[in-house]
Motif scaffolding. Structure first.
Motif, PDB file in Angstrom:
ATOM      1  N   PRO A  40      25.442 -40.699  26.569  1.00 41.91           N
ATOM      2  CA  PRO A  40      26.822 -40.208  26.541  1.00 41.91           C
ATOM      3  C   PRO A  40      27.833 -41.317  26.276  1.00 41.91           C
ATOM      4  O   PRO A  40      27.897 -42.291  27.019  1.00 41.91           O
ATOM      5  CB  PRO A  40      27.003 -39.621  27.938  1.00 41.91           C
ATOM      6  N   ARG A  41      28.597 -41.143  25.228  1.00 39.50           N
ATOM      7  CA  ARG A  41      29.673 -42.092  24.930  1.00 39.50           C
ATOM      8  C   ARG A  41      30.978 -41.502  25.450  1.00 39.50           C
ATOM      9  O   ARG A  41      31.333 -40.380  25.117  1.00 39.50           O
ATOM     10  CB  ARG A  41      29.757 -42.356  23.435  1.00 39.50           C
ATOM     11  N   ARG A  42      31.656 -42.287  26.249  1.00 38.08           N
ATOM     12  CA  ARG A  42      32.871 -41.798  26.908  1.00 38.08           C
ATOM     13  C   ARG A  42      33.874 -41.249  25.887  1.00 38.08           C
ATOM     14  O   ARG A  42      34.394 -40.149  26.059  1.00 38.08           O
ATOM     15  CB  ARG A  42      33.489 -42.917  27.752  1.00 38.08           C
ATOM     16  N   GLY A  43      34.152 -41.994  24.852  1.00 38.66           N
ATOM     17  CA  GLY A  43      35.132 -41.548  23.856  1.00 38.66           C
ATOM     18  C   GLY A  43      34.718 -40.256  23.167  1.00 38.66           C
ATOM     19  O   GLY A  43      35.560 -39.378  22.918  1.00 38.66           O
ATOM     20  N   ASP A  44      33.434 -40.115  22.861  1.00 39.74           N
ATOM     21  CA  ASP A  44      32.945 -38.887  22.220  1.00 39.74           C
ATOM     22  C   ASP A  44      33.105 -37.697  23.151  1.00 39.74           C
ATOM     23  O   ASP A  44      33.517 -36.610  22.726  1.00 39.74           O
ATOM     24  CB  ASP A  44      31.471 -39.026  21.832  1.00 39.74           C
ATOM     25  N   TRP A  45      32.764 -37.889  24.415  1.00 40.55           N
ATOM     26  CA  TRP A  45      32.882 -36.785  25.379  1.00 40.55           C
ATOM     27  C   TRP A  45      34.348 -36.402  25.573  1.00 40.55           C
ATOM     28  O   TRP A  45      34.684 -35.229  25.697  1.00 40.55           O
ATOM     29  CB  TRP A  45      32.224 -37.170  26.703  1.00 40.55           C
ATOM     30  N   MET A  46      35.241 -37.385  25.599  1.00 33.30           N
ATOM     31  CA  MET A  46      36.670 -37.106  25.752  1.00 33.30           C
ATOM     32  C   MET A  46      37.189 -36.319  24.543  1.00 33.30           C
ATOM     33  O   MET A  46      37.933 -35.343  24.699  1.00 33.30           O
ATOM     34  CB  MET A  46      37.445 -38.415  25.921  1.00 33.30           C
ATOM     35  N   GLN A 103      33.696 -38.136  35.912  1.00 39.22           N
ATOM     36  CA  GLN A 103      34.201 -39.345  35.250  1.00 39.22           C
ATOM     37  C   GLN A 103      34.852 -38.983  33.915  1.00 39.22           C
ATOM     38  O   GLN A 103      35.832 -39.606  33.504  1.00 39.22           O
ATOM     39  CB  GLN A 103      33.070 -40.358  35.054  1.00 39.22           C
ATOM     40  N   LEU A 104      34.305 -37.962  33.256  1.00 37.23           N
ATOM     41  CA  LEU A 104      34.914 -37.469  32.017  1.00 37.23           C
ATOM     42  C   LEU A 104      36.337 -36.986  32.285  1.00 37.23           C
ATOM     43  O   LEU A 104      37.267 -37.335  31.551  1.00 37.23           O
ATOM     44  CB  LEU A 104      34.065 -36.340  31.419  1.00 37.23           C
ATOM     45  N   VAL A 105      36.529 -36.182  33.321  1.00 41.01           N
ATOM     46  CA  VAL A 105      37.865 -35.662  33.644  1.00 41.01           C
ATOM     47  C   VAL A 105      38.837 -36.817  33.876  1.00 41.01           C
ATOM     48  O   VAL A 105      39.946 -36.829  33.330  1.00 41.01           O
ATOM     49  CB  VAL A 105      37.819 -34.712  34.863  1.00 41.01           C
ATOM     50  N   ALA A 106      38.438 -37.794  34.667  1.00 35.48           N
ATOM     51  CA  ALA A 106      39.320 -38.923  34.978  1.00 35.48           C
ATOM     52  C   ALA A 106      39.668 -39.728  33.727  1.00 35.48           C
ATOM     53  O   ALA A 106      40.840 -40.085  33.513  1.00 35.48           O
ATOM     54  CB  ALA A 106      38.674 -39.826  36.031  1.00 35.48           C
ATOM     55  N   SER A 107      38.680 -39.995  32.897  1.00 36.84           N
ATOM     56  CA  SER A 107      38.916 -40.768  31.672  1.00 36.84           C
ATOM     57  C   SER A 107      39.771 -39.983  30.686  1.00 36.84           C
ATOM     58  O   SER A 107      40.726 -40.515  30.105  1.00 36.84           O
ATOM     59  CB  SER A 107      37.575 -41.124  31.013  1.00 36.84           C
ATOM     60  N   TRP A 108      39.423 -38.710  30.502  1.00 37.05           N
ATOM     61  CA  TRP A 108      40.147 -37.860  29.565  1.00 37.05           C
ATOM     62  C   TRP A 108      41.615 -37.720  29.979  1.00 37.05           C
ATOM     63  O   TRP A 108      42.518 -37.845  29.151  1.00 37.05           O
ATOM     64  CB  TRP A 108      39.459 -36.491  29.502  1.00 37.05           C
ATOM     65  N   ALA A 109      41.854 -37.476  31.275  1.00 37.35           N
ATOM     66  CA  ALA A 109      43.222 -37.265  31.757  1.00 37.35           C
ATOM     67  C   ALA A 109      44.089 -38.504  31.568  1.00 37.35           C
ATOM     68  O   ALA A 109      45.305 -38.392  31.387  1.00 37.35           O
ATOM     69  CB  ALA A 109      43.205 -36.846  33.229  1.00 37.35           C
ATOM     70  N   GLU A 110      43.470 -39.667  31.578  1.00 42.44           N
ATOM     71  CA  GLU A 110      44.227 -40.909  31.412  1.00 42.44           C
ATOM     72  C   GLU A 110      44.711 -41.094  29.967  1.00 42.44           C
ATOM     73  O   GLU A 110      45.693 -41.790  29.743  1.00 42.44           O
ATOM     74  CB  GLU A 110      43.331 -42.087  31.819  1.00 42.44           C
ATOM     75  N   HIS A 111      44.038 -40.438  29.017  1.00 42.49           N
ATOM     76  CA  HIS A 111      44.341 -40.690  27.605  1.00 42.49           C
ATOM     77  C   HIS A 111      44.814 -39.481  26.803  1.00 42.49           C
ATOM     78  O   HIS A 111      45.451 -39.655  25.769  1.00 42.49           O
ATOM     79  CB  HIS A 111      43.099 -41.264  26.914  1.00 42.49           C
ATOM     80  N   ARG A 142      37.693 -44.923  35.736  1.00 41.99           N
ATOM     81  CA  ARG A 142      39.133 -44.676  35.629  1.00 41.99           C
ATOM     82  C   ARG A 142      39.622 -44.133  36.967  1.00 41.99           C
ATOM     83  O   ARG A 142      39.014 -43.228  37.525  1.00 41.99           O
ATOM     84  CB  ARG A 142      39.436 -43.685  34.514  1.00 41.99           C
ATOM     85  N   ARG A 143      40.713 -44.687  37.457  1.00 37.76           N
ATOM     86  CA  ARG A 143      41.196 -44.325  38.793  1.00 37.76           C
ATOM     87  C   ARG A 143      42.653 -43.878  38.794  1.00 37.76           C
ATOM     88  O   ARG A 143      43.292 -43.827  39.835  1.00 37.76           O
ATOM     89  CB  ARG A 143      40.991 -45.498  39.742  1.00 37.76           C
ATOM     90  N   THR A 144      43.174 -43.520  37.634  1.00 39.11           N
ATOM     91  CA  THR A 144      44.558 -43.057  37.533  1.00 39.11           C
ATOM     92  C   THR A 144      44.689 -41.680  38.183  1.00 39.11           C
ATOM     93  O   THR A 144      43.793 -40.840  38.052  1.00 39.11           O
ATOM     94  CB  THR A 144      44.967 -42.974  36.048  1.00 39.11           C
ATOM     95  N   ARG A 145      45.799 -41.450  38.861  1.00 37.76           N
ATOM     96  CA  ARG A 145      46.054 -40.149  39.496  1.00 37.76           C
ATOM     97  C   ARG A 145      46.026 -39.050  38.433  1.00 37.76           C
ATOM     98  O   ARG A 145      46.622 -39.195  37.370  1.00 37.76           O
ATOM     99  CB  ARG A 145      47.408 -40.184  40.205  1.00 37.76           C
ATOM    100  N   LEU A 146      45.335 -37.958  38.731  1.00 34.75           N
ATOM    101  CA  LEU A 146      45.242 -36.837  37.804  1.00 34.75           C
ATOM    102  C   LEU A 146      46.572 -36.085  37.772  1.00 34.75           C
ATOM    103  O   LEU A 146      47.224 -35.927  38.816  1.00 34.75           O
ATOM    104  CB  LEU A 146      44.110 -35.897  38.211  1.00 34.75           C
ATOM    105  N   PRO A 147      46.962 -35.583  36.593  1.00 31.94           N
ATOM    106  CA  PRO A 147      48.249 -34.895  36.472  1.00 31.94           C
ATOM    107  C   PRO A 147      48.183 -33.399  36.800  1.00 31.94           C
ATOM    108  O   PRO A 147      49.078 -32.649  36.439  1.00 31.94           O
ATOM    109  CB  PRO A 147      48.602 -35.111  34.991  1.00 31.94           C
ATOM    110  N   PHE A 148      47.120 -32.975  37.471  1.00 29.51           N
ATOM    111  CA  PHE A 148      46.952 -31.577  37.871  1.00 29.51           C
ATOM    112  C   PHE A 148      46.217 -31.564  39.206  1.00 29.51           C
ATOM    113  O   PHE A 148      45.589 -32.557  39.582  1.00 29.51           O
ATOM    114  CB  PHE A 148      46.169 -30.779  36.810  1.00 29.51           C
ATOM    115  N   PRO A 149      46.300 -30.461  39.952  1.00 29.29           N
ATOM    116  CA  PRO A 149      45.620 -30.399  41.255  1.00 29.29           C
ATOM    117  C   PRO A 149      44.104 -30.507  41.091  1.00 29.29           C
ATOM    118  O   PRO A 149      43.546 -30.039  40.094  1.00 29.29           O
ATOM    119  CB  PRO A 149      46.000 -29.021  41.798  1.00 29.29           C
TER     120      PRO A 149
END
Length: 179
Positions: free
Chosen positions: A41-47, A71-79, A113-120
């Motif tokens: 799994p490549r993070r960018g491809d999954w995002m 981890q996909l949700v956290a990475s995706w939400a950051e970008h 990725r540890r950025t706060r998610l923008p949704f509940p």
């Protein structure tokens, strides 16, 4: 789930037929986000794939992630520019991809990725998950701004955990959507 689409985000190597995500797909008509490569799994491809699926329909989505899917949700939400399409996320058994014994196929999921998610969001954590210590997973969830549910000693909260259709998880999902 009313007018929301439930998007299932399996982890590394996908979710087998007896995994609760596969059972939810059959029982409730939830949509699995298929990835092009489940083994490397490549993070960018999954995002990019998550963005692609979100843009296929105007209905808001709820993300239901297991393991690497968290981890996909956290990475995706950051970008992503499309986070407003997501009403919430259920994050089940987030793995610690920074551990020394992480398989090489998952090294590109570092750093976490540890950025706060923008949704509940709600994170469900097992006290004896072999892929992430409860303390580390709880800290990830706190960083993401997620509510935490400790599921007790349930392993990786997968088919081997004997969850079956996992009605408790479905109730958590309903609770998340009610706010």
């Amino acid at each position: 789930m009313n007018s929301s689409r439930v998007l299932l985000l399996p982890g590394w190597q996908n979710s087998g037929p007896e995994h609760w995500q596969s059972r939810w797909e059959r029982l409730h008509g939830d949509q699995r986000v298929e990835q092009h490569d489940w083994h490397w799994p490549r993070r960018g491809d999954w995002m990019a794939r998550l963005d692609e699926v979100l843009l296929q329909d105007d209905a808001p989505a709820v993300l239901v992630a297991h393991s690497l899917g968290c981890q996909l949700v956290a990475s995706w939400a950051e970008h992503s520019q499309h986070t407003a399409r997501v009403k919430g996320a259920l994050l089940v058994a987030p793995p610690d991809t920074e551990r020394e014994d992480t398989p090489p196929q998952l090294h590109n999921w570092r750093p976490i990725r540890r950025t706060r998610l923008p949704f509940p969001s709600v994170a469900v954590i097992s006290s004896d998950d072999p892929y992430g210590a409860a303390e580390r997973s709880t800290q990830m969830a706190a960083d993401w701004g997620s509510s935490v549910v400790i599921a007790g000693p349930r392993g990786h909260l997968n088919a081997d955990s004997g969850l079956g259709d996992w009605p408790e998880g479905r109730e958590l999902l309903h609770g998340l959507l009610k706010g």
